[in-house]
Write a protein that holds these residues in place. Sequence first.
Motif, PDB file in Angstrom:
ATOM      1  N   VAL A  20       0.841  -1.208   0.000  1.00  0.00           N
ATOM      2  CA  VAL A  20       0.000   0.000   0.000  1.00  0.00           C
ATOM      3  C   VAL A  20       0.871   1.251   0.000  1.00  0.00           C
ATOM      4  N   MET A  21       1.930   1.268   0.823  1.00  0.00           N
ATOM      5  CA  MET A  21       2.821   2.431   0.865  1.00  0.00           C
ATOM      6  C   MET A  21       3.526   2.623  -0.476  1.00  0.00           C
ATOM      7  N   THR A  22       3.827   1.518  -1.170  1.00  0.00           N
ATOM      8  CA  THR A  22       4.440   1.618  -2.496  1.00  0.00           C
ATOM      9  C   THR A  22       3.464   2.257  -3.489  1.00  0.00           C
ATOM     10  N   ALA A  23       2.184   1.891  -3.373  1.00  0.00           N
ATOM     11  CA  ALA A  23       1.164   2.502  -4.229  1.00  0.00           C
ATOM     12  C   ALA A  23       1.052   4.002  -3.951  1.00  0.00           C
ATOM     13  N   LEU A  24       1.100   4.378  -2.668  1.00  0.00           N
ATOM     14  CA  LEU A  24       1.077   5.798  -2.304  1.00  0.00           C
ATOM     15  C   LEU A  24       2.317   6.520  -2.842  1.00  0.00           C
ATOM     16  N   ALA A  25       3.471   5.835  -2.775  1.00  0.00           N
ATOM     17  CA  ALA A  25       4.713   6.419  -3.287  1.00  0.00           C
ATOM     18  C   ALA A  25       4.660   6.599  -4.803  1.00  0.00           C
ATOM     19  N   LEU A  26       3.950   5.691  -5.496  1.00  0.00           N
ATOM     20  CA  LEU A  26       3.802   5.815  -6.948  1.00  0.00           C
ATOM     21  C   LEU A  26       3.083   7.118  -7.291  1.00  0.00           C
ATOM     22  N   GLY A  27       2.090   7.482  -6.474  1.00  0.00           N
ATOM     23  CA  GLY A  27       1.427   8.769  -6.676  1.00  0.00           C
ATOM     24  C   GLY A  27       2.382   9.928  -6.498  1.00  0.00           C
ATOM     25  N   GLY A  28       3.268   9.841  -5.488  1.00  0.00           N
ATOM     26  CA  GLY A  28       4.292  10.866  -5.290  1.00  0.00           C
ATOM     27  C   GLY A  28       5.256  10.926  -6.459  1.00  0.00           C
ATOM     28  N   PHE A  29       5.576   9.762  -7.024  1.00  0.00           N
ATOM     29  CA  PHE A  29       6.438   9.692  -8.205  1.00  0.00           C
ATOM     30  C   PHE A  29       5.814  10.480  -9.361  1.00  0.00           C
ATOM     31  N   ALA A  30       4.527  10.232  -9.605  1.00  0.00           N
ATOM     32  CA  ALA A  30       3.826  10.925 -10.696  1.00  0.00           C
ATOM     33  C   ALA A  30       3.788  12.429 -10.458  1.00  0.00           C
ATOM     34  N   ILE A  31       3.545  12.843  -9.209  1.00  0.00           N
ATOM     35  CA  ILE A  31       3.503  14.275  -8.885  1.00  0.00           C
ATOM     36  C   ILE A  31       4.876  14.904  -9.079  1.00  0.00           C
TER      37      ILE A  31
ATOM     38  N   GLN B 224       7.906   3.892  14.180  1.00  0.00           N
ATOM     39  CA  GLN B 224       8.333   3.837  12.774  1.00  0.00           C
ATOM     40  C   GLN B 224       7.559   4.833  11.896  1.00  0.00           C
ATOM     41  N   ARG B 225       6.973   5.847  12.512  1.00  0.00           N
ATOM     42  CA  ARG B 225       6.206   6.817  11.723  1.00  0.00           C
ATOM     43  C   ARG B 225       7.089   7.578  10.742  1.00  0.00           C
ATOM     44  N   GLY B 226       8.275   7.990  11.212  1.00  0.00           N
ATOM     45  CA  GLY B 226       9.182   8.747  10.342  1.00  0.00           C
ATOM     46  C   GLY B 226       9.601   7.949   9.132  1.00  0.00           C
ATOM     47  N   ARG B 227       9.909   6.679   9.337  1.00  0.00           N
ATOM     48  CA  ARG B 227      10.313   5.818   8.226  1.00  0.00           C
ATOM     49  C   ARG B 227       9.161   5.623   7.237  1.00  0.00           C
ATOM     50  N   ALA B 228       7.935   5.492   7.761  1.00  0.00           N
ATOM     51  CA  ALA B 228       6.778   5.303   6.881  1.00  0.00           C
ATOM     52  C   ALA B 228       6.544   6.531   6.004  1.00  0.00           C
ATOM     53  N   ILE B 229       6.616   7.716   6.615  1.00  0.00           N
ATOM     54  CA  ILE B 229       6.440   8.957   5.852  1.00  0.00           C
ATOM     55  C   ILE B 229       7.559   9.117   4.818  1.00  0.00           C
ATOM     56  N   ALA B 230       8.790   8.781   5.215  1.00  0.00           N
ATOM     57  CA  ALA B 230       9.924   8.879   4.294  1.00  0.00           C
ATOM     58  C   ALA B 230       9.764   7.915   3.123  1.00  0.00           C
ATOM     59  N   TYR B 231       9.214   6.728   3.391  1.00  0.00           N
ATOM     60  CA  TYR B 231       9.012   5.726   2.335  1.00  0.00           C
ATOM     61  C   TYR B 231       8.054   6.266   1.278  1.00  0.00           C
ATOM     62  N   VAL B 232       6.944   6.853   1.723  1.00  0.00           N
ATOM     63  CA  VAL B 232       5.982   7.420   0.782  1.00  0.00           C
ATOM     64  C   VAL B 232       6.584   8.625   0.059  1.00  0.00           C
ATOM     65  N   GLY B 233       7.323   9.460   0.797  1.00  0.00           N
ATOM     66  CA  GLY B 233       7.963  10.633   0.196  1.00  0.00           C
ATOM     67  C   GLY B 233       9.061  10.281  -0.788  1.00  0.00           C
TER      68      GLY B 233
ATOM     69  N   VAL C 222      -0.785   8.492 -17.361  1.00  0.00           N
ATOM     70  CA  VAL C 222      -0.749   7.026 -17.222  1.00  0.00           C
ATOM     71  C   VAL C 222      -0.315   6.638 -15.807  1.00  0.00           C
ATOM     72  N   LEU C 223       0.719   7.311 -15.302  1.00  0.00           N
ATOM     73  CA  LEU C 223       1.178   7.036 -13.935  1.00  0.00           C
ATOM     74  C   LEU C 223       0.072   7.330 -12.921  1.00  0.00           C
ATOM     75  N   GLY C 224      -0.690   8.405 -13.148  1.00  0.00           N
ATOM     76  CA  GLY C 224      -1.795   8.743 -12.261  1.00  0.00           C
ATOM     77  C   GLY C 224      -2.892   7.687 -12.286  1.00  0.00           C
ATOM     78  N   VAL C 225      -3.209   7.180 -13.472  1.00  0.00           N
ATOM     79  CA  VAL C 225      -4.223   6.124 -13.597  1.00  0.00           C
ATOM     80  C   VAL C 225      -3.744   4.850 -12.893  1.00  0.00           C
TER      81      VAL C 225
END
Length: 418
Positions: free
Chosen positions: A43-54, A163-172, A204-207
């Motif tokens: 799930v965090m990887t999916a959230l990070a993919l959105g950050g990648f597109a942005i 592990q909150r900091g690591r989780a936020i960093a992973y998405v970022g 495409v990345l957003g979709v």
Amino acid sequence: MHESGKTPVKVVANQAPQAHGGHLKRRPIPRQTEISEVRRYIVMTALALGGFAIGVTEFVSMGLLSAIASDFAISEDQAGLIITIYAMGVVVGAPLITAFTGKLPRRRLLLILMAFFVVGNALSTLNASYEVLLLARFIAGLPHGAYFSVAGLAAASMAPTGQRGRAIAYVGMGLSVGTVAGVPAAQALGDAFGWAIAYVLVTVLGVMTLLALWFLMPHMTEMKPTSPLTELGALKNSQVWLTLGIGSIGFGGMFAVYTYISWTMTSQAGMPSSLIWIVLMAYGVGMIVGNYVGGRLADWNVDRGILLALVCIVIALSCFYFSSNNAILGTINFGLIGFFGSTLIPSLQIRLMDVAGRAQTLAASLNQSALNIGNALGAAIGGVVIGAGFSYSTPALAGAGLAFLAILVWFPMVKLRK
């Protein structure tokens, strides 16, 4: 099942679809407390993919301005409004969206934000007119800050204790990787097939992100709904404003250098313009590693992590004033600037979550606005320095001065909290 805190009917997270009345039942969506550690990382990887597109859509526009100006027969200055209008979307959208969507379930809000992102970037591909492109970039910028805010808070909410900091960093990390890998790829496509193709890639990345979140994102039952008044209550909190001040001032120092790095490395260090991509790559790699280290620092000690990052930013920017006369040393130093700047972000985000009480979403989104204000502030101050007749290396000292001012804000901020 709903995220409002009402007791939901228990579902089985890995239950297979079943036939019912000739139709296929949809797989039940689990609650965040029911998912496995592996599912959490997916799930965090999916959230990070959105950050990648942005990250791609934010930075690739800078390299497409010449082609856009040529297509619409406008000046470079007019084309530059595309960058400004996107930033306006970020600054306006982040606080407004998060303040007035507190009652929306977080999963649903993330889907809506990514849908807006897809629409904005899809409109950007039309090549209809300059005015349509400006509108499209504003729409694309609106969900930027709110997405990072909600995605970061969701990752922190799913994370185990400590592990909150690591989780936020992973998405970022998605944003950082987007600047290193996604932007050059989109730029190459835009150069080869026309600038609109770069926005096709982003769409495409957003979709892909939208589909991944639809199928994978759990119900965020631990993230309770809030009202606009609750969220706006963050604006009464002096700790929120002081933390945002450190972000906008301290982070701005980096963009006093970043904005003019091409001229600095070609004029001061004698580097061929064809090799500037190496310098930008060094910065991006520094951001990726710094984001990871910043997550660890936030989990260690938030306030000390902020101070350590600011001190290192002052040192790195001061050294760049001297190292920018050498291509190799300047490139390495620029990578360190990206590294130390990124270590600051997770600690700022965690601190805002800690001091904002129930208004975490608005406070976290304001962090995105503050960082974008820092970008504009640093670029403007760097331009004033160069316009006054100083060398392209001198904005680094102005940036170091901004980071030092942020350190001066840190001491009363920590003392007042205690």
